[in-house]
Design a protein around this motif. Structure first.
Motif, PDB file in Angstrom:
ATOM      1  N   SER A  98      28.589  45.893  39.893  1.00 25.17           N
ATOM      2  CA  SER A  98      28.683  44.495  40.365  1.00 25.17           C
ATOM      3  C   SER A  98      28.396  44.476  41.856  1.00 25.17           C
ATOM      4  O   SER A  98      28.366  45.534  42.509  1.00 25.17           O
ATOM      5  N   GLY A  99      28.225  43.269  42.380  1.00 24.07           N
ATOM      6  CA  GLY A  99      28.031  43.125  43.818  1.00 24.07           C
ATOM      7  C   GLY A  99      29.290  43.549  44.560  1.00 24.07           C
ATOM      8  O   GLY A  99      29.224  44.124  45.645  1.00 24.07           O
ATOM      9  N   ASN A 103      29.230  46.428  47.460  1.00 21.08           N
ATOM     10  CA  ASN A 103      29.673  46.211  48.844  1.00 21.08           C
ATOM     11  C   ASN A 103      30.845  47.107  49.228  1.00 21.08           C
ATOM     12  O   ASN A 103      30.835  47.687  50.317  1.00 21.08           O
ATOM     13  N   HIS A 124      31.372  37.688  53.118  1.00 23.52           N
ATOM     14  CA  HIS A 124      32.027  37.655  51.805  1.00 23.52           C
ATOM     15  C   HIS A 124      33.194  38.657  51.697  1.00 23.52           C
ATOM     16  O   HIS A 124      33.163  39.729  52.305  1.00 23.52           O
ATOM     17  N   ASP A 199      23.202  41.008  52.655  1.00 24.70           N
ATOM     18  CA  ASP A 199      23.615  40.710  51.290  1.00 24.70           C
ATOM     19  C   ASP A 199      22.793  39.499  50.809  1.00 24.70           C
ATOM     20  O   ASP A 199      22.909  38.408  51.363  1.00 24.70           O
ATOM     21  N   HIS A 202      23.017  35.293  47.071  1.00 19.92           N
ATOM     22  CA  HIS A 202      22.682  33.896  46.742  1.00 19.92           C
ATOM     23  C   HIS A 202      21.250  33.519  47.107  1.00 19.92           C
ATOM     24  O   HIS A 202      20.889  32.344  47.043  1.00 19.92           O
ATOM     25  N   GLY A 236      25.735  42.899  37.399  1.00 15.33           N
ATOM     26  CA  GLY A 236      25.365  44.120  38.106  1.00 15.33           C
ATOM     27  C   GLY A 236      24.794  43.804  39.475  1.00 15.33           C
ATOM     28  O   GLY A 236      24.723  42.638  39.886  1.00 15.33           O
TER      29      GLY A 236
END
Ligand SMILES: Cc1ncc(COP(=O)(O)O)c(C=O)c1O
Length: 375
Positions: A98-99, A103, A124, A199, A202, A236
């Motif tokens: 996942s993000g 991170n 984030h 990142d 979005h 993912g």
């Protein structure tokens, strides 16, 4: 069963502050809240093509069976990572579950003791959590403020013994705005020991393959994080960068090492979703809807944070106030969510509108006209 008193008090405080989170049910309201910007999460075409691909290739397996470093490195990982590296014009791509995992894995393992992390103050939570796990010192710079970043760099970049990692988002998740990435990378690339990490959660799918590629800055960034749970509608993430970066992460990123890999089905969905992104016209529809939203919010003189992305936010200070407006919009049939602290700073509570390729122009005009009656 005894529930610890301190935890009970924290929950009670949330109730008092009108900020207790609960899990909502799926609803049939007009979607202005999901991250499924292109409708890929519900795409039958992607679902069917994925199924076909797995069947044709005799990949009838349900799980990865282990960490990628042990039994979980399915052949599809290699195929999809090659596809991603090629599409994103980078040396390598390394897929994470996942993000969030990407991170925390990156920021917990890359910056070393004595290094510095400079992060945008609105970065984030997944990056903040990674930074907290790191041994490096970290400092925030003002949101999208290159002058402040420059001042911070002047303070730290002279010390050639430390590496400096600067991190930002190409589209901010709770504001929808973007930094001036071209100037930022120019400022950063004046120093050998300063590295830019972006990142793109979005931006992927909203602005083609992300803003870094739109601006042809692939060679100016140390790493990009792309996530698949938003514009691509699946699950993912990947860290894009050099071969050495990939090798380092495979060896030291704990959120990569100590977890079961993605299922072949997840990998096949990522592969097909990327293919669909290249040929599908959803992006064009989304961009038209974004333009319509901006035009209508200007016409109605609504005060949104300036944004060209799929995320548009309008600040209403106070948990009670913002929740009340969201509820009234929901009662009119629009799924618009209030965003509360700690996700955003106190007094900057907001309504967050996510736009999609499948929203109609009428729905957009209607929700904004309804909003205009509250301000
Ligand atoms: C900017 C940003 N980065 C990372 C993430 C985490 O991505 P994922 O949902 O794949 O864990 C999110 C999503 O919440 C995000 O908004």
């Amino acid at each position: 069963m005894h529930f610890p008193k301190k935890l009970y008090q924290k929950l009670t405080q949330r109730v008092t502050q009108n900020s207790l989170r609960t899990l909502g049910e799926k609803n049939s309201l007009v979607d202005f809240s999901s991250n499924d910007y292109l409708g890929f999460a519900k795409s039958e075409v992607i679902f069917n093509k994925t199924h076909q691909f797995l069947t044709n290739n005799k990949l009838k397996v349900n799980g990865a069976t282990g960490s990628r470093l042990l039994s979980g490195n399915h052949e599809l990982y290699i195929i999809v990572e090659k596809q991603l590296a090629k599409l994103h014009n980078t040396e390598t791509a390394l897929i994470f579950n996942s993000g969030y995992d990407a991170n925390i894995g990156f920021f917990a393992s890359l910056p070393q003791r004595g290094d510095i992390i400079l992060y945008d103050e609105l970065i984030h939570a997944s990056i903040r959590d990674g930074i907290q796990l790191s041994n490096a010192k970290s400092f925030k710079f003002k949101h999208n403020n290159i002058k402040d970043l420059k001042e911070k760099l002047l303070r730290f970049a002279q010390d050639n013994k430390s590496e400096i990692y600067v991190v930002t988002e190409s589209v901010f998740s709770m504001d929808g705005d973007s930094p001036d990435l071209a100037t930022m990378s120019e400022v950063i690339n004046k120093h050998d020991n300063v590295h830019l990490i972006v990142d793109e959660a979005h931006a992927l799918g909203v602005f083609n393959l992300g803003l870094i590629q739109e601006l042809q800055l692939e060679n100016s960034v140390f790493a990009r994080i792309v996530t698949f749970g938003k514009g691509l509608g699946c699950h993912g993430a990947a860290i894009l960068g050099s071969r050495q970066l990939q090798q380092y992460l495979i060896n030291f990123a704990r959120s990569f090492i100590y977890t079961t890999g993605l299922s072949p089905h997840s990998l096949a969905t990522i592969k097909i979703a990327y293919k669909e992104l290249i040929i599908n016209n959803s992006q064009e529809l989304l961009l038209q809807n974004i333009q319509h939203f901006i035009k209508e919010s200007n016409r109605l003189q609504l005060n949104f944070i300036k944004s060209n992305s799929a995320i548009h936010c309008c600040i209403f200070s106070g948990n009670k106030h913002v929740k009340n407006i969201a509820l009234q919009l929901q009662q009119k049939g629009f799924d618009v969510k209030p965003i509360l602290p700690p996700t955003v700073p106190a007094h900057q509570e907001r309504l967050r509108f996510c736009l999609h390729s499948y929203n109609s122009k009428e729905e957009i005009t209607n929700v904004l006209e309804n909003l205009a009656t509250f301000v």
